[in-house]
Design a protein around this motif. Structure first.
Motif, PDB file in Angstrom:
ATOM      1  N   ASP A 168       3.912 -23.236  62.325  1.00 22.53           N
ATOM      2  CA  ASP A 168       4.881 -24.323  62.217  1.00 22.53           C
ATOM      3  C   ASP A 168       4.946 -24.778  60.763  1.00 22.53           C
ATOM      4  O   ASP A 168       3.934 -25.105  60.146  1.00 22.53           O
ATOM      5  CB  ASP A 168       4.464 -25.483  63.117  1.00 22.53           C
ATOM      6  CG  ASP A 168       5.522 -26.581  63.180  1.00 22.53           C
ATOM      7  OD1 ASP A 168       6.587 -26.430  62.535  1.00 22.53           O
ATOM      8  OD2 ASP A 168       5.285 -27.589  63.864  1.00 22.53           O
ATOM      9  N   THR A 169       6.159 -24.782  60.200  1.00 21.14           N
ATOM     10  CA  THR A 169       6.309 -25.146  58.790  1.00 21.14           C
ATOM     11  C   THR A 169       5.915 -26.596  58.522  1.00 21.14           C
ATOM     12  O   THR A 169       5.570 -26.940  57.385  1.00 21.14           O
ATOM     13  CB  THR A 169       7.755 -24.921  58.341  1.00 21.14           C
ATOM     14  OG1 THR A 169       8.653 -25.655  59.202  1.00 21.14           O
ATOM     15  CG2 THR A 169       8.115 -23.442  58.411  1.00 21.14           C
ATOM     16  N   LYS A 170       5.937 -27.454  59.546  1.00 22.14           N
ATOM     17  CA  LYS A 170       5.538 -28.844  59.345  1.00 22.14           C
ATOM     18  C   LYS A 170       4.042 -28.960  59.069  1.00 22.14           C
ATOM     19  O   LYS A 170       3.601 -29.962  58.511  1.00 22.14           O
ATOM     20  CB  LYS A 170       5.909 -29.676  60.576  1.00 22.14           C
ATOM     21  CG  LYS A 170       7.407 -29.778  60.828  1.00 22.14           C
ATOM     22  CD  LYS A 170       7.703 -30.621  62.055  1.00 22.14           C
ATOM     23  CE  LYS A 170       9.203 -30.719  62.315  1.00 22.14           C
ATOM     24  NZ  LYS A 170       9.501 -31.510  63.538  1.00 22.14           N
ATOM     25  N   GLY A 171       3.284 -27.961  59.475  1.00 20.27           N
ATOM     26  CA  GLY A 171       1.851 -27.985  59.264  1.00 20.27           C
ATOM     27  C   GLY A 171       1.406 -27.198  58.051  1.00 20.27           C
ATOM     28  O   GLY A 171       0.213 -26.948  57.882  1.00 20.27           O
ATOM     29  N   LEU A 172       2.357 -26.786  57.185  1.00 16.93           N
ATOM     30  CA  LEU A 172       2.029 -26.022  55.986  1.00 16.93           C
ATOM     31  C   LEU A 172       2.103 -26.909  54.757  1.00 16.93           C
ATOM     32  O   LEU A 172       2.968 -27.792  54.660  1.00 16.93           O
ATOM     33  CB  LEU A 172       2.987 -24.840  55.818  1.00 16.93           C
ATOM     34  CG  LEU A 172       2.885 -23.708  56.845  1.00 16.93           C
ATOM     35  CD1 LEU A 172       3.937 -22.651  56.567  1.00 16.93           C
ATOM     36  CD2 LEU A 172       1.494 -23.084  56.826  1.00 16.93           C
ATOM     37  N   VAL A 173       1.224 -26.669  53.819  1.00 17.52           N
ATOM     38  CA  VAL A 173       1.217 -27.410  52.563  1.00 17.52           C
ATOM     39  C   VAL A 173       1.018 -26.418  51.424  1.00 17.52           C
ATOM     40  O   VAL A 173       0.279 -25.442  51.546  1.00 17.52           O
ATOM     41  CB  VAL A 173       0.096 -28.485  52.560  1.00 17.52           C
ATOM     42  CG1 VAL A 173      -1.266 -27.848  52.713  1.00 17.52           C
ATOM     43  CG2 VAL A 173       0.158 -29.327  51.304  1.00 17.52           C
ATOM     44  N   ARG A 174       1.729 -26.677  50.318  1.00 23.01           N
ATOM     45  CA  ARG A 174       1.628 -25.802  49.157  1.00 23.01           C
ATOM     46  C   ARG A 174       0.420 -26.193  48.306  1.00 23.01           C
ATOM     47  O   ARG A 174       0.211 -27.367  47.994  1.00 23.01           O
ATOM     48  CB  ARG A 174       2.898 -25.900  48.312  1.00 23.01           C
ATOM     49  CG  ARG A 174       3.007 -24.835  47.213  1.00 23.01           C
ATOM     50  CD  ARG A 174       3.925 -25.299  46.087  1.00 23.01           C
ATOM     51  NE  ARG A 174       5.166 -25.811  46.556  1.00 23.01           N
ATOM     52  CZ  ARG A 174       6.310 -25.101  46.685  1.00 23.01           C
ATOM     53  NH1 ARG A 174       6.323 -23.842  46.346  1.00 23.01           N
ATOM     54  NH2 ARG A 174       7.410 -25.675  47.130  1.00 23.01           N
ATOM     55  N   LEU A 179       0.420 -20.947  46.791  1.00 19.87           N
ATOM     56  CA  LEU A 179       0.313 -20.387  48.135  1.00 19.87           C
ATOM     57  C   LEU A 179       0.326 -21.503  49.166  1.00 19.87           C
ATOM     58  O   LEU A 179      -0.054 -22.639  48.884  1.00 19.87           O
ATOM     59  CB  LEU A 179      -0.973 -19.569  48.268  1.00 19.87           C
ATOM     60  CG  LEU A 179      -1.141 -18.400  47.291  1.00 19.87           C
ATOM     61  CD1 LEU A 179      -2.511 -17.785  47.450  1.00 19.87           C
ATOM     62  CD2 LEU A 179      -0.051 -17.352  47.497  1.00 19.87           C
ATOM     63  N   PHE A 180       0.737 -21.158  50.375  1.00 18.87           N
ATOM     64  CA  PHE A 180       0.800 -22.134  51.460  1.00 18.87           C
ATOM     65  C   PHE A 180      -0.391 -21.950  52.387  1.00 18.87           C
ATOM     66  O   PHE A 180      -0.867 -20.833  52.625  1.00 18.87           O
ATOM     67  CB  PHE A 180       2.102 -21.985  52.251  1.00 18.87           C
ATOM     68  CG  PHE A 180       3.310 -22.500  51.524  1.00 18.87           C
ATOM     69  CD1 PHE A 180       3.790 -23.770  51.773  1.00 18.87           C
ATOM     70  CD2 PHE A 180       3.954 -21.727  50.579  1.00 18.87           C
ATOM     71  CE1 PHE A 180       4.896 -24.265  51.109  1.00 18.87           C
ATOM     72  CE2 PHE A 180       5.067 -22.204  49.900  1.00 18.87           C
ATOM     73  CZ  PHE A 180       5.535 -23.474  50.163  1.00 18.87           C
ATOM     74  N   ARG A 181      -0.873 -23.065  52.914  1.00 21.65           N
ATOM     75  CA  ARG A 181      -1.971 -23.077  53.871  1.00 21.65           C
ATOM     76  C   ARG A 181      -1.672 -24.102  54.955  1.00 21.65           C
ATOM     77  O   ARG A 181      -0.849 -24.999  54.742  1.00 21.65           O
ATOM     78  CB  ARG A 181      -3.301 -23.414  53.181  1.00 21.65           C
ATOM     79  CG  ARG A 181      -3.751 -22.402  52.143  1.00 21.65           C
ATOM     80  CD  ARG A 181      -4.961 -22.892  51.377  1.00 21.65           C
ATOM     81  NE  ARG A 181      -5.448 -21.919  50.406  1.00 21.65           N
ATOM     82  CZ  ARG A 181      -4.932 -21.760  49.186  1.00 21.65           C
ATOM     83  NH1 ARG A 181      -3.913 -22.507  48.795  1.00 21.65           N
ATOM     84  NH2 ARG A 181      -5.442 -20.853  48.367  1.00 21.65           N
ATOM     85  N   GLN A 182      -2.349 -23.976  56.080  1.00 17.82           N
ATOM     86  CA  GLN A 182      -2.204 -24.951  57.146  1.00 17.82           C
ATOM     87  C   GLN A 182      -2.997 -26.215  56.800  1.00 17.82           C
ATOM     88  O   GLN A 182      -4.130 -26.134  56.313  1.00 17.82           O
ATOM     89  CB  GLN A 182      -2.674 -24.374  58.475  1.00 17.82           C
ATOM     90  CG  GLN A 182      -1.814 -23.225  58.981  1.00 17.82           C
ATOM     91  CD  GLN A 182      -1.977 -22.990  60.454  1.00 17.82           C
ATOM     92  OE1 GLN A 182      -1.142 -23.411  61.255  1.00 17.82           O
ATOM     93  NE2 GLN A 182      -3.046 -22.316  60.839  1.00 17.82           N
ATOM     94  N   THR A 183      -2.398 -27.355  57.036  1.00 18.28           N
ATOM     95  CA  THR A 183      -3.073 -28.617  56.735  1.00 18.28           C
ATOM     96  C   THR A 183      -4.333 -28.793  57.576  1.00 18.28           C
ATOM     97  O   THR A 183      -5.265 -29.482  57.165  1.00 18.28           O
ATOM     98  CB  THR A 183      -2.125 -29.794  56.979  1.00 18.28           C
ATOM     99  OG1 THR A 183      -1.609 -29.711  58.325  1.00 18.28           O
ATOM    100  CG2 THR A 183      -0.953 -29.759  56.017  1.00 18.28           C
ATOM    101  N   SER A 184      -4.382 -28.169  58.735  1.00 15.97           N
ATOM    102  CA  SER A 184      -5.564 -28.272  59.597  1.00 15.97           C
ATOM    103  C   SER A 184      -6.738 -27.458  59.070  1.00 15.97           C
ATOM    104  O   SER A 184      -7.863 -27.635  59.524  1.00 15.97           O
ATOM    105  CB  SER A 184      -5.220 -27.806  61.014  1.00 15.97           C
ATOM    106  OG  SER A 184      -4.823 -26.438  61.014  1.00 15.97           O
ATOM    107  N   GLY A 185      -6.459 -26.550  58.122  1.00 14.13           N
ATOM    108  CA  GLY A 185      -7.507 -25.684  57.597  1.00 14.13           C
ATOM    109  C   GLY A 185      -7.781 -24.470  58.453  1.00 14.13           C
ATOM    110  O   GLY A 185      -8.620 -23.628  58.092  1.00 14.13           O
TER     111      GLY A 185
END
Length: 246
Positions: A168-174, A179-185
């Motif tokens: 889900d793009t809402k859970g991605l952070v640059r 590079l992009f990663r999930q905010t949840s880790g």
């Protein structure tokens, strides 16, 4: 009087920060798979022991524009573009898994399939090793195959399959590395529905014309904020004169 100063001062400061964001987007207008950064203003009250009668402006990062960029055909076997939604999984410099849309790949000196910046692609069984003297082909589902360059080439040998994800793009952070990663880790799961286009690259989704117009608009906003500060200074000087006469 200080109500105006708070708003104009912080507004001017964050307009300059948004100018830096727009400039960064413009500098990446030709970067493969780049996602434009988005910012926005919001007002926040000044918290103090008294009444919340003062407010200042902050620049909140909304995230990134996740719209797909244009796909450009290159004809290079190691160039792949992600069709519609999805990401390529790579191993970042700190060893964690991250995601990118930059599909310009190469074979490292150690025979590993990597991005042009030296990040190793994640496969279904770990890094994908490429044998020497072989021609590489990447299927739409991410399957990497190799054909020998000998005089009598045999059938294609499957070396592995690229890990393609679609979180889900809402859970991605640059990150700071782009590079992009999930905010949840957590690590995203492999998505078999993601498809690639071989022999092509995805361009940046930054619209140069819109960015230039936005930069001009921000420059005018900065001038307006500075004009408000000058008006506040003039009003304060005139108020001081009136009080001195009285």
């Amino acid at each position: 009087m200080d109500r105006l100063v708070y708003t104009a001062m912080t507004g001017a400061r964050h307009v300059m920060e948004q100018q830096a964001t727009v400039a960064n987007n413009l500098s990446n207008v030709t970067t493969t798979g780049f996602r434009a950064q988005l910012d926005s203003f919001r007002a926040v009250p000044v918290v103090s022991e008294g009444l919340q009668t003062r407010a200042f402006v902050v620049d909140s990062t909304v995230g990134a524009d996740m719209r797909a960029g244009p796909i450009q055909t290159t004809g290079r076997p190691l160039d792949v573009a992600v069709r519609d939604q999805g990401w390529l999984a790579v191993t970042s410099a700190d060893g964690s898994e991250a995601y990118t849309r930059n599909g310009s790949l190469k074979v490292s000196d150690n025979g590993l399939l990597q991005t042009q910046s030296g990040l190793t692609l994640v496969g279904d069984g770990g890094p994908i090793a490429i044998p020497p003297d072989t021609n590489i082909s990447i299927a739409s589902d991410g399957t990497v195959s190799a054909i020998s360059n000998d005089f009598k080439p045999g059938p294609a040998n499957v070396l592995g399959r690229l890990k393609l994800v679609n979180p889900d793009t809402k859970g991605l952070v640059r990150g700071n590395d782009g590079l992009f990663r999930q905010t949840s880790g957590e690590v995203a799961e492999n998505d078999p529905a993601v498809r690639l286009v071989d022999g092509a690259l995805e361009g940046s989704n930054v619209n140069a014309v819109d960015s230039m117009v936005n930069m001009i608009s921000l420059a005018r906003q900065f001038e307006m904020q500075m004009s408000l500060l000058k008006n506040a200074e003039n009003n304060a000087a005139k108020a001081t004169q009136i009080l001195a006469l009285s």
